[in-house]
Design an enzyme around this catalytic site. Structure first.
Site, PDB file in Angstrom:
ATOM      1  N   GLY A 159       0.840  -1.193   0.000  1.00 23.25           N
ATOM      2  CA  GLY A 159       0.000   0.000   0.000  1.00 23.25           C
ATOM      3  C   GLY A 159       0.875   1.242   0.000  1.00 23.25           C
ATOM      4  CB  ILE A 161       3.598   2.396   4.545  1.00 21.89           C
ATOM      5  CG1 ILE A 161       2.867   3.544   5.272  1.00 21.89           C
ATOM      6  CG2 ILE A 161       4.917   2.092   5.244  1.00 21.89           C
ATOM      7  CD1 ILE A 161       2.408   3.219   6.678  1.00 21.89           C
ATOM      8  CB  SER A 180       0.084  -6.609  -2.096  1.00 26.27           C
ATOM      9  OG  SER A 180      -0.119  -6.557  -3.491  1.00 26.27           O
ATOM     10  NE  ARG A 181      -5.709  -6.940   1.049  1.00 26.33           N
ATOM     11  CZ  ARG A 181      -6.604  -6.145   1.602  1.00 26.33           C
ATOM     12  NH1 ARG A 181      -7.670  -6.662   2.202  1.00 26.33           N
ATOM     13  NH2 ARG A 181      -6.480  -4.833   1.545  1.00 26.33           N
ATOM     14  CB  ALA A 240       3.051  -4.426   9.654  1.00 28.62           C
ATOM     15  NE  ARG A 241      -1.664  -1.722  13.957  1.00 26.92           N
ATOM     16  CZ  ARG A 241      -1.227  -0.578  13.456  1.00 26.92           C
ATOM     17  NH1 ARG A 241       0.070  -0.441  13.196  1.00 26.92           N
ATOM     18  NH2 ARG A 241      -2.052   0.408  13.206  1.00 26.92           N
ATOM     19  CD  GLU A 270       2.900  -1.949  20.091  1.00 27.31           C
ATOM     20  OE1 GLU A 270       2.302  -0.846  20.103  1.00 27.31           O
ATOM     21  OE2 GLU A 270       3.422  -2.405  19.066  1.00 27.31           O
ATOM     22  CG  HIS A 288       3.851   1.513  17.795  1.00 24.47           C
ATOM     23  ND1 HIS A 288       2.811   0.637  17.937  1.00 24.47           N
ATOM     24  CD2 HIS A 288       3.628   2.159  16.618  1.00 24.47           C
ATOM     25  CE1 HIS A 288       1.988   0.746  16.901  1.00 24.47           C
ATOM     26  NE2 HIS A 288       2.469   1.665  16.089  1.00 24.47           N
ATOM     27  CB  ILE A 289       8.874   5.925  17.634  1.00 24.92           C
ATOM     28  CG1 ILE A 289      10.138   5.144  17.269  1.00 24.92           C
ATOM     29  CG2 ILE A 289       8.654   5.925  19.136  1.00 24.92           C
ATOM     30  CD1 ILE A 289      11.428   5.787  17.774  1.00 24.92           C
ATOM     31  N   GLY A 290       7.212   4.745  14.593  1.00 32.39           N
ATOM     32  CA  GLY A 290       7.348   4.880  13.143  1.00 32.39           C
ATOM     33  C   GLY A 290       6.889   6.212  12.587  1.00 32.39           C
TER      34      GLY A 290
END
Length: 334
Positions: A159, A161, A180-181, A240-241, A270, A288-290
């Site tokens: 996507g 990013i 990707s999908r 991502a996650r 987190e 988590h500071i992207g």
């Protein structure tokens, strides 16, 4: 009378000022996440809600928040919100894409380079006084890392990013693979990127960057099997996650040398601490500071404000997530 909005964290002031012109605004000022019981109390009489990824916005919240008409998530992802239930109840959901794309892509590269060149290890060695103690100015075998220029990067999730990561890879003369999908022929031509099935991408890439949303399909997308497919010299970067990666499998991979290293900005829970993972030298860790740049965070809050103001004016919010809600209720607080 102005509609009321509750904001679950102290976001940048520029967006709050925009909202004050149109809403009665209340902000949770504590640095810690808002306790669940306090959140349920606060949403009882609000018309709009600004949330972070840390808040679970579900049926329980909707049951209490009878006046709630819109939830503006201060993030690109919205896996913290039960979007289907929100749509059923006529509640609009928005997010903040685009404005944090470049900051997050830059940070993916910060992790990639820091891991490849063992920067955190070298910093620790220098800062601790160990370098001075050794009394050796330079050694040809110290802190050997991995070349980046001209190598192959595999991007999972293509996507905004993922594509931004690929654009930066062109400057490093890299071969760009993606998964990707769906195929993206136009972007493939623009970025000279090649679509690959997941297994092939993992086998061929020197660097694997995760940029997928968290869904049922992507939960533990990278586990023991996938890590074993990667090169022993490969580096995994996750922006991502956290739940996209099986942490226990990753620890095993890093300890046993299935892969060379990892750069992580996200975790399965987190805030997070894992003594086994955090003791390893071949992983670079960030909390988590992207998107943590002044420009990105201010842009995010401005987009939150624009979404809420548009809704108040009876307009479709610019970054509406659940467009099906338009069939349930028109935008506006009437």
């Amino acid at each position: 009378m102005k509609p009321r909005v509750f904001i679950t964290r102290a976001i940048p002031e520029n967006g709050i000022e925009m909202l004050r012109k149109h809403f009665e605004v209340e902000v949770w000022e504590d640095e810690h996440e808002i306790p669940r019981e306090v959140l349920l109390q606060k949403v009882k009489n609000v018309d709009a809600l600004v949330t972070m990824l840390s808040e679970r916005i579900d049926e329980e919240v909707f049951d209490v928040a009878q006046r709630l008409r819109i939830v503006a998530n201060y993030a690109v992802g919205y896996d913290n919100i039960d979007v289907e239930e929100a749509t059923r109840r006529g509640i609009y959901v928005t997010n903040t894409p685009d404005v944090l794309t470049d900051a997050t892509a830059d940070f993916a590269w910060a992790l990639l380079l820091a891991t490849a060149r063992r920067l955190v290890e070298a910093d620790r060695f220098t800062r601790s006084g160990e370098w001075k103690k050794k009394g050796v100015a330079w050694h040809p075998r110290w802190f050997l890392g991995y070349d980046v220029y001209g190598k192959t990067i595999g991007i999972i999730g293509f996507g905004r990013i993922g594509q931004a990561v690929a654009r930066r890879a062109r400057g490093f003369g890299m071969k760009i693979l993606y998964n990707s999908r769906s195929r993206k022929p136009k972007v493939e031509r623009e970025l000279n990127a090649e679509f690959k099935p997941l297994e092939e991408l993992l086998k061929e890439s020197d660097f694997v960057v995760l940029a997928v949303p968290l869904t049922k399909e992507t939960y533990h997308l990278i586990g023991e099997r996938e890590l074993k497919l990667m090169k022993s010299t490969a580096i995994l970067v996750n922006i991502a996650r956290g739940k996209v990666v099986d942490t226990e499998a990753l620890i095993k991979a890093l300890k046993e040398g299935w892969i060379a290293g990892a750069g992580l900005d996200v975790y399965e829970e987190e805030p997070y601490y894992n003594e086994e993972l955090f003791s390893l030298d071949n992983v670079v860790l960030a909390p988590h500071i992207g998107s943590a740049t002044f420009g990105a965070r201010e842009g995010m809050v401005e987009l939150v404000a624009k979404n809420l103001i548009a809704f108040k004016n009876g307009e479709i919010p610019p970054t509406l997530v659940n467009r099906e809600v338009l069939n349930v209720r028109k935008p506006g607080f009437d």
